[in-house]
Design a protein around this motif. Structure first.
Motif, PDB file in Angstrom:
ATOM      1  N   GLY A  59       1.600  -5.001 -14.833  1.00  0.00           N
ATOM      2  CA  GLY A  59       0.487  -5.939 -14.885  1.00  0.00           C
ATOM      3  C   GLY A  59       0.035  -6.343 -13.491  1.00  0.00           C
ATOM      4  O   GLY A  59       0.412  -5.752 -12.483  1.00  0.00           O
ATOM      5  N   GLN A  60      -0.784  -7.375 -13.455  1.00  0.00           N
ATOM      6  CA  GLN A  60      -1.349  -7.830 -12.186  1.00  0.00           C
ATOM      7  C   GLN A  60      -0.266  -8.483 -11.326  1.00  0.00           C
ATOM      8  O   GLN A  60       0.561  -9.247 -11.809  1.00  0.00           O
ATOM      9  N   VAL A  61      -0.299  -8.194 -10.033  1.00  0.00           N
ATOM     10  CA  VAL A  61       0.675  -8.749  -9.093  1.00  0.00           C
ATOM     11  C   VAL A  61       0.168 -10.111  -8.637  1.00  0.00           C
ATOM     12  O   VAL A  61      -0.954 -10.248  -8.168  1.00  0.00           O
ATOM     13  N   LYS A 114       3.737 -11.162  -3.807  1.00  0.00           N
ATOM     14  CA  LYS A 114       3.344 -10.498  -2.575  1.00  0.00           C
ATOM     15  C   LYS A 114       3.950 -11.140  -1.336  1.00  0.00           C
ATOM     16  O   LYS A 114       4.145 -10.472  -0.336  1.00  0.00           O
ATOM     17  N   THR A 115       4.234 -12.440  -1.382  1.00  0.00           N
ATOM     18  CA  THR A 115       4.709 -13.136  -0.198  1.00  0.00           C
ATOM     19  C   THR A 115       6.228 -13.158  -0.142  1.00  0.00           C
ATOM     20  O   THR A 115       6.894 -13.265  -1.167  1.00  0.00           O
ATOM     21  N   LYS A 116       6.746 -13.075   1.064  1.00  0.00           N
ATOM     22  CA  LYS A 116       8.196 -13.145   1.256  1.00  0.00           C
ATOM     23  C   LYS A 116       8.635 -14.595   1.184  1.00  0.00           C
ATOM     24  O   LYS A 116       7.910 -15.497   1.617  1.00  0.00           O
ATOM     25  N   PRO A 117       9.834 -14.853   0.673  1.00  0.00           N
ATOM     26  CA  PRO A 117      10.309 -16.238   0.633  1.00  0.00           C
ATOM     27  C   PRO A 117      10.610 -16.731   2.056  1.00  0.00           C
ATOM     28  O   PRO A 117      11.020 -15.965   2.922  1.00  0.00           O
ATOM     29  N   PHE A 124      11.577   9.181 -10.390  1.00  0.00           N
ATOM     30  CA  PHE A 124      11.079   9.696  -9.109  1.00  0.00           C
ATOM     31  C   PHE A 124      11.275   8.593  -8.091  1.00  0.00           C
ATOM     32  O   PHE A 124      10.506   7.638  -8.049  1.00  0.00           O
ATOM     33  N   TRP A 125      12.329   8.686  -7.271  1.00  0.00           N
ATOM     34  CA  TRP A 125      12.727   7.563  -6.414  1.00  0.00           C
ATOM     35  C   TRP A 125      11.663   7.096  -5.426  1.00  0.00           C
ATOM     36  O   TRP A 125      11.666   5.921  -5.071  1.00  0.00           O
ATOM     37  N   PRO A 126      10.709   7.907  -4.935  1.00  0.00           N
ATOM     38  CA  PRO A 126       9.674   7.331  -4.064  1.00  0.00           C
ATOM     39  C   PRO A 126       8.800   6.294  -4.778  1.00  0.00           C
ATOM     40  O   PRO A 126       8.155   5.478  -4.132  1.00  0.00           O
ATOM     41  N   GLY A 127       8.821   6.299  -6.101  1.00  0.00           N
ATOM     42  CA  GLY A 127       8.096   5.267  -6.847  1.00  0.00           C
ATOM     43  C   GLY A 127       8.655   3.884  -6.579  1.00  0.00           C
ATOM     44  O   GLY A 127       7.925   2.896  -6.591  1.00  0.00           O
ATOM     45  N   ALA A 128       9.940   3.787  -6.319  1.00  0.00           N
ATOM     46  CA  ALA A 128      10.550   2.503  -5.977  1.00  0.00           C
ATOM     47  C   ALA A 128      10.005   1.992  -4.652  1.00  0.00           C
ATOM     48  O   ALA A 128       9.789   0.783  -4.487  1.00  0.00           O
ATOM     49  N   VAL A 129       9.754   2.883  -3.715  1.00  0.00           N
ATOM     50  CA  VAL A 129       9.176   2.486  -2.428  1.00  0.00           C
ATOM     51  C   VAL A 129       7.788   1.903  -2.644  1.00  0.00           C
ATOM     52  O   VAL A 129       7.432   0.874  -2.048  1.00  0.00           O
ATOM     53  N   VAL A 130       7.002   2.535  -3.500  1.00  0.00           N
ATOM     54  CA  VAL A 130       5.657   2.032  -3.805  1.00  0.00           C
ATOM     55  C   VAL A 130       5.739   0.663  -4.459  1.00  0.00           C
ATOM     56  O   VAL A 130       4.981  -0.250  -4.109  1.00  0.00           O
ATOM     57  N   ASP A 131       6.657   0.482  -5.390  1.00  0.00           N
ATOM     58  CA  ASP A 131       6.795  -0.800  -6.076  1.00  0.00           C
ATOM     59  C   ASP A 131       7.222  -1.914  -5.121  1.00  0.00           C
ATOM     60  O   ASP A 131       6.714  -3.031  -5.196  1.00  0.00           O
ATOM     61  N   PHE A 132       8.142  -1.622  -4.230  1.00  0.00           N
ATOM     62  CA  PHE A 132       8.555  -2.639  -3.260  1.00  0.00           C
ATOM     63  C   PHE A 132       7.432  -2.934  -2.272  1.00  0.00           C
ATOM     64  O   PHE A 132       7.254  -4.076  -1.855  1.00  0.00           O
ATOM     65  N   THR A 159       4.180  -2.816  -2.808  1.00  0.00           N
ATOM     66  CA  THR A 159       3.130  -3.602  -3.451  1.00  0.00           C
ATOM     67  C   THR A 159       3.623  -4.949  -3.950  1.00  0.00           C
ATOM     68  O   THR A 159       2.827  -5.822  -4.249  1.00  0.00           O
ATOM     69  N   GLY A 160       4.938  -5.114  -4.070  1.00  0.00           N
ATOM     70  CA  GLY A 160       5.507  -6.355  -4.585  1.00  0.00           C
ATOM     71  C   GLY A 160       5.586  -6.398  -6.095  1.00  0.00           C
ATOM     72  O   GLY A 160       6.000  -7.395  -6.672  1.00  0.00           O
ATOM     73  N   ALA A 161       5.217  -5.318  -6.749  1.00  0.00           N
ATOM     74  CA  ALA A 161       5.208  -5.285  -8.209  1.00  0.00           C
ATOM     75  C   ALA A 161       6.607  -5.238  -8.796  1.00  0.00           C
ATOM     76  O   ALA A 161       6.791  -5.566  -9.968  1.00  0.00           O
TER      77      ALA A 161
END
Length: 77
Positions: A27-29, A34-37, A58-66, A68-70
């Motif tokens: 869903g929407q982020v 998006k912001t770091k604590p 596909f492990w590079p998907g984890a890089v994309v998720d981190f 974007t913050g999703a």
């Protein structure tokens, strides 16, 4: 040989763009995702199912998720 290389490259690119589970299905982020604590605040919790799916599919998907913050759970109200 060259055609086979391009087919494999296209498959990898498609898999990379479609495999980040939290980005696609999360869903929407929100702004808090998006912001770091700040210093002294608790760390954000991670969506476990999305992380495991990213690693297995596909492990590079984890890089994309981190990136974007999703991958982080939405903040409670």
């Amino acid at each position: 040989m060259k055609k086979k290389f391009y087919n494999v490259l296209a498959l990898v690119v498609i898999a990379a763009t479609l495999s980040s589970c939290a980005t696609v299905f999360g869903g929407q982020v929100s702004a808090c995702q998006k912001t770091k604590p700040a210093a002294g605040q608790p760390a954000r919790s991670v969506r476990g199912v999305a992380l495991v799916a990213d690693i297995l599919l596909f492990w590079p998907g984890a890089v994309v998720d981190f990136a974007t913050g999703a991958i982080y759970r939405p903040c409670g109200k």
